[in-house]
Design a protein around this motif. Structure first.
Motif, PDB file in Angstrom:
ATOM      1  N   UNK A 142       0.822  -1.214   0.000  1.00  0.00           N
ATOM      2  CA  UNK A 142       0.000   0.000   0.000  1.00  0.00           C
ATOM      3  C   UNK A 142       0.852   1.259   0.000  1.00  0.00           C
ATOM      4  N   UNK A 143       1.888   1.280   0.797  1.00  0.00           N
ATOM      5  CA  UNK A 143       2.733   2.478   0.864  1.00  0.00           C
ATOM      6  C   UNK A 143       3.376   2.767  -0.495  1.00  0.00           C
ATOM      7  N   UNK A 144       3.867   1.725  -1.147  1.00  0.00           N
ATOM      8  CA  UNK A 144       4.476   1.933  -2.465  1.00  0.00           C
ATOM      9  C   UNK A 144       3.420   2.331  -3.486  1.00  0.00           C
ATOM     10  N   UNK A 154      -9.265  -0.246   0.989  1.00  0.00           N
ATOM     11  CA  UNK A 154      -8.874  -1.365   1.846  1.00  0.00           C
ATOM     12  C   UNK A 154     -10.088  -2.006   2.505  1.00  0.00           C
ATOM     13  N   UNK A 155     -10.573  -3.141   2.004  1.00  0.00           N
ATOM     14  CA  UNK A 155     -11.654  -3.834   2.708  1.00  0.00           C
ATOM     15  C   UNK A 155     -11.096  -4.498   3.971  1.00  0.00           C
ATOM     16  N   UNK A 156     -11.373  -3.900   5.099  1.00  0.00           N
ATOM     17  CA  UNK A 156     -10.776  -4.333   6.367  1.00  0.00           C
ATOM     18  C   UNK A 156     -11.111  -5.774   6.702  1.00  0.00           C
ATOM     19  N   UNK A 157     -12.313  -6.209   6.388  1.00  0.00           N
ATOM     20  CA  UNK A 157     -12.730  -7.563   6.751  1.00  0.00           C
ATOM     21  C   UNK A 157     -12.161  -8.640   5.821  1.00  0.00           C
ATOM     22  N   UNK A 158     -11.404  -8.229   4.803  1.00  0.00           N
ATOM     23  CA  UNK A 158     -10.724  -9.177   3.908  1.00  0.00           C
ATOM     24  C   UNK A 158      -9.219  -9.129   4.133  1.00  0.00           C
ATOM     25  N   UNK A 159      -8.844  -8.655   5.315  1.00  0.00           N
ATOM     26  CA  UNK A 159      -7.434  -8.462   5.657  1.00  0.00           C
ATOM     27  C   UNK A 159      -7.226  -8.947   7.084  1.00  0.00           C
ATOM     28  N   UNK A 173      -4.355   4.127  11.799  1.00  0.00           N
ATOM     29  CA  UNK A 173      -3.430   5.254  11.640  1.00  0.00           C
ATOM     30  C   UNK A 173      -2.853   5.411  10.239  1.00  0.00           C
ATOM     31  N   UNK A 174      -2.591   4.325   9.538  1.00  0.00           N
ATOM     32  CA  UNK A 174      -1.899   4.400   8.245  1.00  0.00           C
ATOM     33  C   UNK A 174      -2.870   4.433   7.071  1.00  0.00           C
ATOM     34  N   UNK A 175      -3.719   3.426   6.963  1.00  0.00           N
ATOM     35  CA  UNK A 175      -4.583   3.318   5.786  1.00  0.00           C
ATOM     36  C   UNK A 175      -5.525   4.515   5.593  1.00  0.00           C
ATOM     37  N   UNK A 177      -4.877   7.487   5.949  1.00  0.00           N
ATOM     38  CA  UNK A 177      -4.075   8.593   5.408  1.00  0.00           C
ATOM     39  C   UNK A 177      -3.674   8.379   3.951  1.00  0.00           C
ATOM     40  N   UNK A 178      -3.802   7.123   3.464  1.00  0.00           N
ATOM     41  CA  UNK A 178      -3.374   6.859   2.082  1.00  0.00           C
ATOM     42  C   UNK A 178      -4.472   6.248   1.208  1.00  0.00           C
ATOM     43  N   UNK A 179      -5.654   6.058   1.780  1.00  0.00           N
ATOM     44  CA  UNK A 179      -6.732   5.477   0.997  1.00  0.00           C
ATOM     45  C   UNK A 179      -8.048   5.498   1.743  1.00  0.00           C
ATOM     46  N   UNK A 180      -8.986   4.691   1.282  1.00  0.00           N
ATOM     47  CA  UNK A 180     -10.317   4.590   1.873  1.00  0.00           C
ATOM     48  C   UNK A 180     -10.466   3.223   2.527  1.00  0.00           C
ATOM     49  N   UNK A 181     -10.838   3.208   3.795  1.00  0.00           N
ATOM     50  CA  UNK A 181     -11.104   1.961   4.502  1.00  0.00           C
ATOM     51  C   UNK A 181     -12.559   1.599   4.255  1.00  0.00           C
ATOM     52  N   UNK A 182     -12.799   0.337   3.921  1.00  0.00           N
ATOM     53  CA  UNK A 182     -14.123  -0.100   3.516  1.00  0.00           C
ATOM     54  C   UNK A 182     -14.363  -1.519   4.010  1.00  0.00           C
ATOM     55  N   UNK A 183     -15.381  -2.164   3.449  1.00  0.00           N
ATOM     56  CA  UNK A 183     -15.672  -3.572   3.738  1.00  0.00           C
ATOM     57  C   UNK A 183     -15.831  -4.311   2.415  1.00  0.00           C
ATOM     58  N   UNK A 184     -15.804  -5.609   2.481  1.00  0.00           N
ATOM     59  CA  UNK A 184     -16.022  -6.434   1.291  1.00  0.00           C
ATOM     60  C   UNK A 184     -17.374  -6.126   0.654  1.00  0.00           C
ATOM     61  N   UNK A 185     -18.419  -6.077   1.468  1.00  0.00           N
ATOM     62  CA  UNK A 185     -19.759  -5.816   0.936  1.00  0.00           C
ATOM     63  C   UNK A 185     -19.842  -4.444   0.267  1.00  0.00           C
ATOM     64  N   UNK A 186     -19.221  -3.442   0.863  1.00  0.00           N
ATOM     65  CA  UNK A 186     -19.240  -2.102   0.270  1.00  0.00           C
ATOM     66  C   UNK A 186     -18.507  -2.073  -1.071  1.00  0.00           C
TER      67      UNK A 186
END
Length: 193
Positions: A142-144, A154-159, A173-175, A177-186
């Motif tokens: 993700x950082x790269x 980032x679907x949190x529930x698939x990680x 703290x990290x994700x 700042x560099x993207x959108x945190x989401x879920x698989x269903x979303x």
């Protein structure tokens, strides 16, 4: 382009990248059962394939002689020898003909691989990124990706991670700042017209 209630816009320039959903990594004890992560990875991959969007399966593997294992003077070194070939096998329920398979030899999926080339030649500007482990392979990738100007979801529930504090730190703290945190269903809902 489709938009979900959380503002996700997932169009033709979106690819799914799944990190290290392979036999050896799925056998590790994780914060969320790896069977759930695999199940959600399979669901995401199926949805992306149904919308004719690229699915990239990233696995970690090394040469049988171990000559390409990372070497560094660290307090917690990685493997001293290459694991057996079965360690890197992608489960049959996840793999499909037409997927892009990338083999990495470091934490991040861009370092020393053709991942950036594979994505850019397909016109990809946004990556839905998930897998195991959150704070190592997924976060390094993700950082790269962010540094290369990809939009990230980032679907949190698939990680999952092997450490709950590391998972919480990355998603808290990290994700964000560099993207959108989401879920698989979303994510899947955002792919529907």
């Amino acid at each position: 382009m489709p938009v979900d209630p959380n503002g996700l816009v997932l169009g033709e320039d979106t690819a799914l990248v799944l990190i290290d959903l392979q036999t050896g990594i799925l056998a590790l004890p994780t914060t969320r059962p790896s069977s759930e992560v695999l199940e959600r990875g399979v669901a995401l991959a199926g949805a992306f394939r149904a919308h004719r969007l690229p699915v990239v399966l990233v696995k970690v593997a090394w040469s049988p002689d171990g000559g390409d294992l990372p070497t560094a003077n660290v307090d917690r070194p990685g493997p001293a020898a290459a694991p057996p070939a079965a360690f890197s096998e992608i489960p049959a329920e996840l793999a499909a003909l037409g997927d892009v398979v990338v083999t990495k030899r470091h934490w991040g999926a861009f370092t020393g691989t053709e991942l950036d080339l594979q994505l850019r030649r397909r016109g990809i500007h946004r990556i839905v990124l998930a897998g195991i482990s959150t704070s190592v392979g997924v976060e390094s990738t993700a950082r790269t990706a962010w540094e290369l100007s990809y939009d990230l979801v980032f679907p949190e529930d698939a990680t999952a991670d092997t450490d709950a504090d590391s998972h919480a730190h990355t998603f808290g703290k990290i994700f964000p700042r560099i993207g959108k945190v989401s879920t698989t269903d979303e994510v899947i809902a955002a792919l529907r017209p």
